[in-house]
Design an enzyme around this catalytic site. Sequence first.
Site, PDB file in Angstrom:
ATOM      1  N   ASN A  92      41.744  31.038  24.665  1.00  0.00           N
ATOM      2  CA  ASN A  92      41.741  31.913  25.833  1.00  0.00           C
ATOM      3  C   ASN A  92      43.048  31.882  26.615  1.00  0.00           C
ATOM      4  O   ASN A  92      43.278  32.733  27.462  1.00  0.00           O
ATOM      5  CB  ASN A  92      40.574  31.496  26.747  1.00  0.00           C
ATOM      6  CG  ASN A  92      40.654  32.108  28.116  1.00  0.00           C
ATOM      7  OD1 ASN A  92      40.444  33.308  28.291  1.00  0.00           O
ATOM      8  ND2 ASN A  92      40.971  31.301  29.124  1.00  0.00           N
ATOM      9  N   SER A 143      41.883  38.542  23.112  1.00  0.00           N
ATOM     10  CA  SER A 143      42.951  39.518  22.954  1.00  0.00           C
ATOM     11  C   SER A 143      43.076  40.337  24.240  1.00  0.00           C
ATOM     12  O   SER A 143      42.862  39.824  25.339  1.00  0.00           O
ATOM     13  CB  SER A 143      42.651  40.413  21.744  1.00  0.00           C
ATOM     14  OG  SER A 143      43.688  41.337  21.532  1.00  0.00           O
ATOM     15  N   TYR A 157      53.760  41.244  26.368  1.00  0.00           N
ATOM     16  CA  TYR A 157      52.335  40.901  26.407  1.00  0.00           C
ATOM     17  C   TYR A 157      51.537  41.712  25.393  1.00  0.00           C
ATOM     18  O   TYR A 157      50.776  41.161  24.585  1.00  0.00           O
ATOM     19  CB  TYR A 157      51.790  41.132  27.818  1.00  0.00           C
ATOM     20  CG  TYR A 157      50.323  40.818  27.975  1.00  0.00           C
ATOM     21  CD1 TYR A 157      49.890  39.499  28.079  1.00  0.00           C
ATOM     22  CD2 TYR A 157      49.366  41.835  28.034  1.00  0.00           C
ATOM     23  CE1 TYR A 157      48.545  39.200  28.230  1.00  0.00           C
ATOM     24  CE2 TYR A 157      48.027  41.546  28.187  1.00  0.00           C
ATOM     25  CZ  TYR A 157      47.611  40.227  28.279  1.00  0.00           C
ATOM     26  OH  TYR A 157      46.279  39.935  28.420  1.00  0.00           O
ATOM     27  N   LYS A 161      49.602  40.378  21.863  1.00  0.00           N
ATOM     28  CA  LYS A 161      48.168  40.511  21.646  1.00  0.00           C
ATOM     29  C   LYS A 161      47.866  41.334  20.389  1.00  0.00           C
ATOM     30  O   LYS A 161      46.882  41.077  19.686  1.00  0.00           O
ATOM     31  CB  LYS A 161      47.501  41.140  22.869  1.00  0.00           C
ATOM     32  CG  LYS A 161      47.522  40.256  24.111  1.00  0.00           C
ATOM     33  CD  LYS A 161      46.740  38.968  23.913  1.00  0.00           C
ATOM     34  CE  LYS A 161      46.632  38.156  25.199  1.00  0.00           C
ATOM     35  NZ  LYS A 161      45.805  36.938  25.039  1.00  0.00           N
ATOM     36  N   VAL A 188      39.615  42.245  34.072  1.00  0.00           N
ATOM     37  CA  VAL A 188      38.806  41.186  34.678  1.00  0.00           C
ATOM     38  C   VAL A 188      39.370  40.794  36.045  1.00  0.00           C
ATOM     39  O   VAL A 188      40.586  40.797  36.266  1.00  0.00           O
ATOM     40  CB  VAL A 188      38.745  39.953  33.748  1.00  0.00           C
ATOM     41  CG1 VAL A 188      37.738  38.927  34.277  1.00  0.00           C
ATOM     42  CG2 VAL A 188      38.368  40.380  32.325  1.00  0.00           C
ATOM     43  N   THR A 190      40.711  38.554  37.961  1.00  0.00           N
ATOM     44  CA  THR A 190      41.384  37.264  37.884  1.00  0.00           C
ATOM     45  C   THR A 190      42.714  37.319  38.634  1.00  0.00           C
ATOM     46  O   THR A 190      43.114  38.360  39.155  1.00  0.00           O
ATOM     47  CB  THR A 190      41.658  36.882  36.416  1.00  0.00           C
ATOM     48  OG1 THR A 190      42.536  37.868  35.843  1.00  0.00           O
ATOM     49  CG2 THR A 190      40.371  36.803  35.604  1.00  0.00           C
TER      50      THR A 190
END
Length: 261
Positions: A92, A143, A157, A161, A188, A190
Site C-alpha cells: 500500500n 494501484s 506517479y 502505477k 480517498v 487522505t
Amino acid sequence: MSETPVIILTGAGRGIGFAILKYLLALTNPPNILATSRNITALEPLAAAHENLEVVSVDFAAPSSELKSIIPTAIVNAAVSKWGRIDALLLNHGVLDPLAKVDVAELEDWEANYRVNFFSNVQLIKNALPDLRKTNGRVVLVSSGASSLYFTGWGAYGSSKAALNHLNSTLALEEPTVTTVAIAPGIVDTDMQAALRGVHGKVMSSGENSFFHSVKESGGLVKPEDVGAVLANLALQVEKSLSGKYLNWDDEVLSSYRAKL
C-alpha cells in the site's frame, strides 16, 4: 509453523494503510501482521496491545542498494522468523511527488518516486515469493486510477502505477500458484487529497484543480475504512479467477469483499 495467516502490510502508518490495519486487528480471528511505515509512532500503541502485530520502520525511498538488504532482513525474514510463513503481501505504500511538468521535473525526483512506488514492490515480491509459493499466497497491489487517467504534473506517479499494473499481470503469468491483483482505491479522503487541494493545486490546470475541490465539497471522497475493508479481505482470501486483474475497489466483481469476514 503457525496456521494463522501472516500478512505483510506496507504504508500502514496513516490513511488507507492504517484503516486496513485496524480492520484486520478487529476481526474475530485476526491474522498475524507485520506492518511497515516510515513513521511508526501511530502504530506503536497498537503493537503494544496486540501480540499478533509487529511494526517495522522502513523508508522505501532509500537507495536501491539499501532496499536490497533492508527488505529481505527487516521485512520478509522478520515475518518468517516470527511466524514461520507468509500468506499475503498487501503493498500500500506510495508517494505522489514529484508533482511537476516534464519540462521542469528533475530526473532524480522521478527516480525517487519509482524507488518507492515500483522498485521497492518488485524487491519485496521477489524476496517473498519462495514463501508465498509454499502457502499458495496472495499479492494485493494498491494501484491508482492515475495509471490510466492523466493530470498535469502527474507523470511520475501515474506512470509508476501503470508499471505496477503491468507487474501485476506479469506476476500472474509467471507465478501460477500465487494470486495477484491490483486495485485502484478511488479518490480517498487522505492527506494526499488535502495536498492536491493545497500546494499541488498550483501545478495543475484550473479545471483539474476545481475537479478535486468539487469532489471534496460534494462528499464524493471515498472513506479509507470502506476501501480498506476491500483490500484487507482480498489479502485474506482473494479468489484465483481475479489473478492478474486491475480493478476499481468498488467494481461489482468485488462486492463480496466489502462485508466484514
